[in-house]
Design an enzyme around this catalytic site. Structure first.
Site, PDB file in Angstrom:
ATOM      1  N   CYS A  46       0.680  -1.186   0.127  1.00  0.00           N
ATOM      2  CA  CYS A  46      -0.002   0.052   0.133  1.00  0.00           C
ATOM      3  C   CYS A  46       0.730   1.279  -0.144  1.00  0.00           C
ATOM      4  O   CYS A  46       0.707   2.053  -0.688  1.00  0.00           O
ATOM      5  CB  CYS A  46      -1.109   0.094   1.220  1.00  0.00           C
ATOM      6  SG  CYS A  46      -1.351  -1.442   1.942  1.00  0.00           S
ATOM      7  N   TYR A 175      -6.246  -6.181  -8.431  1.00  0.00           N
ATOM      8  CA  TYR A 175      -5.816  -4.913  -7.962  1.00  0.00           C
ATOM      9  C   TYR A 175      -4.529  -4.427  -8.421  1.00  0.00           C
ATOM     10  O   TYR A 175      -3.998  -3.436  -8.820  1.00  0.00           O
ATOM     11  CB  TYR A 175      -5.791  -4.989  -6.535  1.00  0.00           C
ATOM     12  CG  TYR A 175      -7.054  -4.795  -5.675  1.00  0.00           C
ATOM     13  CD1 TYR A 175      -7.293  -3.761  -5.044  1.00  0.00           C
ATOM     14  CD2 TYR A 175      -7.830  -5.801  -5.476  1.00  0.00           C
ATOM     15  CE1 TYR A 175      -8.258  -3.641  -4.145  1.00  0.00           C
ATOM     16  CE2 TYR A 175      -8.894  -5.808  -4.777  1.00  0.00           C
ATOM     17  CZ  TYR A 175      -9.352  -4.682  -4.139  1.00  0.00           C
ATOM     18  OH  TYR A 175     -10.381  -4.543  -3.337  1.00  0.00           O
ATOM     19  N   GLU A 437     -20.417  15.610  -5.479  1.00  0.00           N
ATOM     20  CA  GLU A 437     -22.122  16.036  -5.252  1.00  0.00           C
ATOM     21  C   GLU A 437     -23.051  15.190  -6.075  1.00  0.00           C
ATOM     22  O   GLU A 437     -24.150  15.205  -5.887  1.00  0.00           O
ATOM     23  CB  GLU A 437     -22.194  17.541  -5.669  1.00  0.00           C
ATOM     24  CG  GLU A 437     -21.945  17.948  -6.936  1.00  0.00           C
ATOM     25  CD  GLU A 437     -22.270  19.346  -7.228  1.00  0.00           C
ATOM     26  OE1 GLU A 437     -23.022  19.819  -6.778  1.00  0.00           O
ATOM     27  OE2 GLU A 437     -21.590  19.895  -8.072  1.00  0.00           O
TER      28      GLU A 437
HETATM   29  P1  NDP Z   1      -6.026 -10.429  -7.240  1.00  0.00           P
HETATM   30  O1  NDP Z   1      -6.730 -11.620  -6.745  1.00  0.00           O
HETATM   31  O2  NDP Z   1      -6.890  -9.186  -7.100  1.00  0.00           O
HETATM   32  O3  NDP Z   1      -6.195 -10.653  -8.779  1.00  0.00           O
HETATM   33  C1  NDP Z   1      -5.262 -11.680  -9.392  1.00  0.00           C
HETATM   34  C2  NDP Z   1      -5.383 -11.743 -10.953  1.00  0.00           C
HETATM   35  O4  NDP Z   1      -4.420 -12.755 -11.552  1.00  0.00           O
HETATM   36  C3  NDP Z   1      -6.798 -12.091 -11.398  1.00  0.00           C
HETATM   37  O5  NDP Z   1      -7.210 -11.149 -12.527  1.00  0.00           O
HETATM   38  C4  NDP Z   1      -6.631 -13.475 -11.811  1.00  0.00           C
HETATM   39  O6  NDP Z   1      -7.505 -13.892 -12.887  1.00  0.00           O
HETATM   40  C5  NDP Z   1      -5.275 -13.563 -12.299  1.00  0.00           C
HETATM   41  N1  NDP Z   1      -4.578 -14.818 -12.334  1.00  0.00           N
HETATM   42  C6  NDP Z   1      -4.649 -15.706 -10.952  1.00  0.00           C
HETATM   43  N2  NDP Z   1      -4.011 -16.991 -11.502  1.00  0.00           N
HETATM   44  C7  NDP Z   1      -3.684 -16.709 -12.684  1.00  0.00           C
HETATM   45  C8  NDP Z   1      -2.611 -17.629 -13.631  1.00  0.00           C
HETATM   46  N3  NDP Z   1      -2.583 -18.936 -12.960  1.00  0.00           N
HETATM   47  N4  NDP Z   1      -2.428 -17.190 -14.745  1.00  0.00           N
HETATM   48  C9  NDP Z   1      -2.903 -16.022 -15.227  1.00  0.00           C
HETATM   49  N5  NDP Z   1      -3.636 -15.120 -14.297  1.00  0.00           N
HETATM   50  C10 NDP Z   1      -4.065 -15.401 -13.174  1.00  0.00           C
HETATM   51  O7  NDP Z   1      -4.645 -10.446  -6.669  1.00  0.00           O
HETATM   52  P2  NDP Z   1      -3.528  -9.143  -6.813  1.00  0.00           P
HETATM   53  O8  NDP Z   1      -2.420  -9.963  -6.717  1.00  0.00           O
HETATM   54  O9  NDP Z   1      -3.813  -8.205  -7.694  1.00  0.00           O
HETATM   55  O10 NDP Z   1      -3.828  -8.669  -5.437  1.00  0.00           O
HETATM   56  C11 NDP Z   1      -3.886  -9.657  -4.001  1.00  0.00           C
HETATM   57  C12 NDP Z   1      -4.648  -8.965  -3.093  1.00  0.00           C
HETATM   58  O11 NDP Z   1      -4.110  -7.830  -2.491  1.00  0.00           O
HETATM   59  C13 NDP Z   1      -5.986  -8.274  -3.656  1.00  0.00           C
HETATM   60  O12 NDP Z   1      -7.013  -9.253  -3.895  1.00  0.00           O
HETATM   61  C14 NDP Z   1      -6.278  -7.394  -2.545  1.00  0.00           C
HETATM   62  O13 NDP Z   1      -7.094  -8.049  -1.664  1.00  0.00           O
HETATM   63  C15 NDP Z   1      -4.890  -6.729  -2.008  1.00  0.00           C
HETATM   64  N6  NDP Z   1      -4.523  -5.627  -2.625  1.00  0.00           N
HETATM   65  C16 NDP Z   1      -5.335  -4.452  -2.381  1.00  0.00           C
HETATM   66  C17 NDP Z   1      -4.938  -3.144  -2.760  1.00  0.00           C
HETATM   67  C18 NDP Z   1      -5.706  -2.190  -2.558  1.00  0.00           C
HETATM   68  O14 NDP Z   1      -6.424  -2.058  -1.583  1.00  0.00           O
HETATM   69  N7  NDP Z   1      -5.760  -0.970  -3.211  1.00  0.00           N
HETATM   70  C19 NDP Z   1      -3.768  -3.022  -3.749  1.00  0.00           C
HETATM   71  C20 NDP Z   1      -3.301  -4.441  -3.888  1.00  0.00           C
HETATM   72  C21 NDP Z   1      -3.526  -5.574  -3.367  1.00  0.00           C
HETATM   73  P3  NDP Z   1      -9.285 -13.831 -12.750  1.00  0.00           P
HETATM   74  O15 NDP Z   1      -9.803 -12.664 -12.678  1.00  0.00           O
HETATM   75  O16 NDP Z   1      -9.636 -14.611 -14.066  1.00  0.00           O
HETATM   76  O17 NDP Z   1      -9.378 -14.545 -11.480  1.00  0.00           O
END
Ligand code: NDP
Length: 447
Positions: A46, A175, A437
């Protein structure tokens, strides 16, 4: 009988808060950390992400300023300055965490903690005992295995790249992928995002995800239904070969394909702590694992992987353990923001979830060009959406894409938590002229 009342493994957001609060209630508390004080959020999450996001926005601010009379060229961006200033700031924060723990009377062990049994923890050669143990070891980036996957970096490394990537591929559609694609595009990299599905941010309101997709396309080469097959190093660059047959040459590949609970090498096999099929530590609604007296919270339990959630869980647990309360965690109406470009902020249910749960709903939308952009010439859109239960008039979800979406949605999350109705939003006087707003002036539901 024991050295401590509570031993916390992991000094991230959840662990530190539980340790400090427990100590403030009179418990004898220790905490062990083998990497960096403050965990992912402070060191590789973050905080540095938001700093880099600010850095990226200056590009757009500079070009937006022209229409307001500010003439001249875009100043040059120096990665080393950003990276090194960020590192200095994070070191300062690490020091603050150290002091906070010290000031609360928590004993700090620097090193990897391993459970020897349900009351004994080893940190290197040291062994200590504790009546209760908390596992707050967070998560770790997950990269699928494929030829050349070792050439990709994750969010753990991206902040400290030795040189700025002129061309970057970001893989994922969550994210981290959206945030870093926006950051590197803003900083000046030729940025490509590869996502295996149709539209990124799959778990968000569909209209909101689509709006962000359309905006992202203006800065980022968005490859949808795209799957990496192989990465090959070729001289000073990386060649990415996709299953769809296309190739791409870049300087850096960032994998943002989710995070896995960090449970390896903790000695869990010496206890009755069990894991969910996802790899998360199984807990009940009091955060107790399947081994009585051992607790877990935060990203390692895989509920909602957000810093403020881990902190709130820590507040509940410390109060229950050492203040004799019987609280549970309320996971409803947790607002969240994606610091993409533009930002996305959301609280409550998506239209799809609301329809499934409530049947008849009303949807209010506003899609407009921000006042600022009448002079900047920037075509960026702002989008807002309200979802209302038709039977009770209760607001079920609020979603926004646009500048400061996170800041705006945070205030509205309070209203949601108080059970705000559409009529109450309507009776609220707006602040003019603001984008926010719009949330109190939407009168006609979508047909
Ligand atoms: P997310 O779970 O948000 O997203 C993971 C992405 O990777 C998805 O789009 C998923 O696809 C894809 N994916 C998963 N496995 C594979 C694979 N084997 N091959 C290709 N694509 C794949 O994870 P992040 O790593 O972005 O973030 C982890 C967590 O950290 C978030 O869920 C959030 O809770 C937290 N976070 C919060 C933030 C904030 O509050 N601003 C900022 C960063 C992280 P699909 O959509 O098809 O499942």
């Amino acid at each position: 009988m024991f050295d401590f009342d509570l031993f916390v493994i992991g000094a991230g957001s959840g662990g530190v808060r539980t340790a400090r609060m427990s100590a403030s209630y009179g418990a004898r508390v220790a905490i062990a950390e083998d990497r960096y004080m403050g965990g992912t959020c402070v060191n590789v999450g973050c905080v540095p992400k938001k700093l880099y996001s600010y850095a990226a926005h200056f590009r757009y601010d500079c070009s937006d300023s022209k229409g307001f009379g500010w003439q001249g060229n875009l100043p040059a961006f120096d990665w080393n300055v950003l990276r090194d200033n960020k590192t200095a700031e994070i070191s300062r924060l690490n020091g603050i965490y150290d002091k906070l723990l010290d000031g609360s009377g928590v004993t700090l062990y620097n090193g990897r903690a391993r459970l020897l049994d349900k009351h004994t923890v080893a940190i290197g050669d040291k062994k200590v005992t504790s009546e209760k143990i908390l596992i707050a070891t967070g998560g770790w980036p997950f990269v699928p295995e494929f030829p050349g996957s070792e050439l990709a970096v994750t969010s753990n490394e991206i902040f400290d790249l030795p040189t700025f990537p002129e061309r970057i591929l970001v893989v994922g559609g969550g994210y981290i992928a959206l945030e870093f694609a926006g950051i590197f595009a803003g900083l000046g990299s030729v940025t490509t995002l590869s996502y295996r599905g149709d539209i990124p941010l799959k778990h968000f309101d569909k209209d909101l995800s689509e709006k962000l997709f359309l905006e992202s396309q203006r800065h980022i080469n968005m490859l949808m239904n795209s799957n990496v097959q192989e990465i090959v190093r070729k001289d000073n660059e990386l060649k990415v070969i996709f299953k769809e047959g296309n190739t791409l040459s870049v300087d850096c590949v960032l994998y943002a394909t989710g995070r896995k609970p960090n449970t390896e090498n903790l000695g869990l096999e010496n206890t009755r702590v069990s894991l969910e099929p996802s790899g998360a530590i199984a807990i009940n609604d009091q955060f107790e694992t399947t081994e009585p007296g051992i607790f877990a919270l935060g990203d390692v339990v895989g509920r909602i992987a957000l810093t403020p959630v881990a902190i709130a869980e820590g507040m509940v647990l410390s109060s229950n353990l050492f203040k004799n309360t019987n609280k549970t965690m309320d996971y409803n109406n947790i607002a969240t923001a994606v610091f993409s470009h533009p930002n996305v902020g959301t609280v409550g249910l998506s239209e799809e979830q609301a329809k499934a749960r409530y049947g008849e709903i009303e949807v209010y939308e506003s899609d407009f060009r921000h006042l600022k952009h009448t002079l900047s010439g920037n075509p960026e859109r702002t989008y807002m959406k309200l979802i209302v239960d038709k039977a009770t008039d209760k607001v079920l979800g609020m979603h926004m894409m646009g500048a400061d979406a996170g800041e705006i949605i945070q205030g509205l999350a309070v209203a949601m938590q108080c059970g705000v109705t559409k009529a109450q939003l309507d009776s609220t006087i707006g602040i003019h002229p603001t984008a926010a707003e719009e949330f109190v002036t939407m009168r006609q539901p979508r047909a």
